[in-house]
Design an enzyme around this catalytic site. Structure first.
Site, short mmCIF file in Angstrom:
data_model
loop_
_atom_site.label_atom_id
_atom_site.label_comp_id
_atom_site.label_asym_id
_atom_site.label_seq_id
_atom_site.Cartn_x
_atom_site.Cartn_y
_atom_site.Cartn_z
N TRP A 156 0.82 -1.22 0.00
CA TRP A 156 0.00 0.00 0.00
C TRP A 156 0.85 1.27 0.00
CZ3 TRP A 156 -4.72 -0.22 -1.60
CH2 TRP A 156 -5.40 -1.44 -1.50
N ASP A 240 0.83 12.33 12.06
CA ASP A 240 0.04 13.42 12.66
C ASP A 240 -0.16 14.53 11.63
OD1 ASP A 240 -0.09 12.14 15.11
OD2 ASP A 240 1.44 13.39 16.08
N GLU A 363 -3.79 6.29 6.20
CA GLU A 363 -3.18 7.13 7.26
C GLU A 363 -3.89 6.93 8.60
OE1 GLU A 363 -1.43 10.81 6.26
OE2 GLU A 363 -1.34 10.35 4.14
N SER A 366 -10.62 4.87 10.75
CA SER A 366 -11.43 5.62 11.72
C SER A 366 -11.30 4.99 13.11
CB SER A 366 -12.89 5.64 11.29
OG SER A 366 -13.03 6.44 10.13
#
Ligand code: CAA
Length: 382
Positions: A156, A240, A363, A366
């Site tokens: 990925w 972040d 990234e 959820s």
């Protein structure tokens, strides 16, 4: 929070909006259908300063702030989320990471070409067995004299099929788990680097993603980013920053779907009225507008905290969680507002819907964002 944008912020937003609507939007459906990496427009974005927005000009960037980045990324993603993905990985995951943690010589060598968009940067953390559990990586970097020998398989890797340079995370001392990881600058032209299967994706199809195998890839110790053992923390801290970018991308997708829905509600007639006069449609538009506004405030809040040098881990996760779920919700309702034509490839609604889904996954899913928010919240009140 102060929302009086500076002249620079207004200018970059206007520039990104104009470029995106003029040059990207008309081509987005074709690139999506062909699953083709949009080299020409990405190069133009580099020339406009959009591929290294926060990087100082001496390293080839635009020298602007995080809010500029978020505003520009929203505009690009509103025209095409795949361009947004490529822009976001180049800006946050590669350029920001290298700028924050790279040695001066590494910045001189790699930052200028990537921040200016002449070369493409990528970030490689995920492996087939370790996605959310990022610390469980198996790619090994074994010290050998003044270099490391890397073996393993990454998956990925966004922009992997076209990347010139990659910031790679690998295990140096497995017994130490995440404390035994390091980061390395990878030159994709070197022997032992092999691109693998290209992922056939649901959405963001013009953004290229693949597996990468390292087979005795030798990297000089001078190309290690940070110290041995710092890899995991560097990876997390870069994410972040990246999560603000993905939140801005999700916002762009949601905004595009919302604007199309408002326009359609004012044009389309049923039962002798414009459908926008029916409460069923009005409530969907009201909820879309409200959620988008809330997401936007979370994105700006995270960006402002980063600009002020405050800790923003929780804020970035909140922005990413809320904006990505908003993008998924808004694009679902936007198709509903449009009815049958919303389900057709004649309009971009179905593309927005397919593109929105990835923002809830990459990234950090959820679920991972909720985990980060919960941990940071518990720390705050301990
Ligand atoms: N900044 C700096 N350090 C951090 C940090 C942060 N945001 N988050 C954690 N750390 C540090 C911790 O302080 C801890 O340090 P110590 O060892 O000194 O105590 C260390 O890292 C380990 O932290 P945790 O105990 O919290 O680690 P964990 O194993 O429980 O994992 C996690 C935490 C939040 C679940 C993390 O693994 C995670 O974010 N997972 C998701 C990974 C992810 O987002 N992957 C996407 C990859 S990129 C991609 O999608 C493809 C692409 O190309 C776009």
């Amino acid at each position: 929070m102060d929302f009086e944008f500076t002249e620079e912020q207004k200018q970059i937003r206007a520039l990104a909006r104009e470029f995106a609507q003029k040059e990207i939007a008309p081509l987005a459906a074709e690139y999506d259908a062909r699953g083709e990496f949009p080299r020409a427009t990405i190069r133009q974005m580099g020339e406009l300063g959009l591929m290294g927005i926060e990087i100082p000009t001496e390293y080839g960037g635009a020298g602007l702030d995080t809010l500029c980045y978020a505003l520009a990324l929203e505009e690009i993603s509103k025209a095409d989320a795949a361009h947004g993905t490529i822009m976001s990985v180049n800006n946050s995951l590669f350029c920001y990471g290298l700028y924050k943690y790279g040695a001066e010589a590494q910045k001189q060598k790699y930052l200028a070409p990537v921040a200016s968009g002449k070369k493409i940067g990528a970030y490689s953390l995920t492996e087939p067995q370790s996605g959310s559990d990022a610390g469980n990586m198996r790619t090994m970097a074994v010290a050998d004299g003044d270099s490391y020998v890397i073996n393993g398989r990454k998956s990925w890797v966004t922009s992997g099929p076209v990347a010139d340079f990659i910031i790679l995370f690998a295990m140096v001392q497995p017994a130490l788990k995440h404390k035994g990881t390091s980061a390395f600058m990878i030159d994709t032209t070197q022997p032992g680097f092999e691109r693998g299967k290209v992922e056939p994706k649901l959405g963001i199809r013009a953004s290229a993603t693949c597996e990468i195998a390292y087979d005795n890839y030798r990297v000089p110790a001078s190309e290690r980013v940070g110290q041995d053992g710092d890899g995991f923390k560097i990876a997390m801290s870069i994410l972040d920053a990246g999560r603000i970018g993905i939140a801005a991308q999700a916002l762009g997708i949601a905004q595009a779907a919302f604007e199309a829905s408002v326009k359609y509600a004012k044009e389309r007639e049923a039962f002798g009225s414009k459908i926008g006069e029916f409460q069923a449609i009005q409530w969907m538009l009201a909820d879309m507008a409200t959620r988008i506004q809330a997401a936007r405030l979370l994105v700006y809040n995270a960006a402002l905290k980063k600009m002020r040098g405050e800790k923003y881990t929780r804020d970035a996760s909140m922005a990413k969680l809320y904006a990505s779920e908003t993008a998924m919700w808004v694009t679902t309702k936007a198709i509903q507002v449009h009815g049958g034509i919303g389900y057709s490839k004649e309009l971009p609604l179905e593309r927005y819907f397919r593109d929105a889904k990835i923002t809830e996954i990459y990234e950090g899913t959820s679920e991972i964002q909720r985990l980060v928010i919960a941990r940071e919240t518990l720390k705050q009140f301990s």
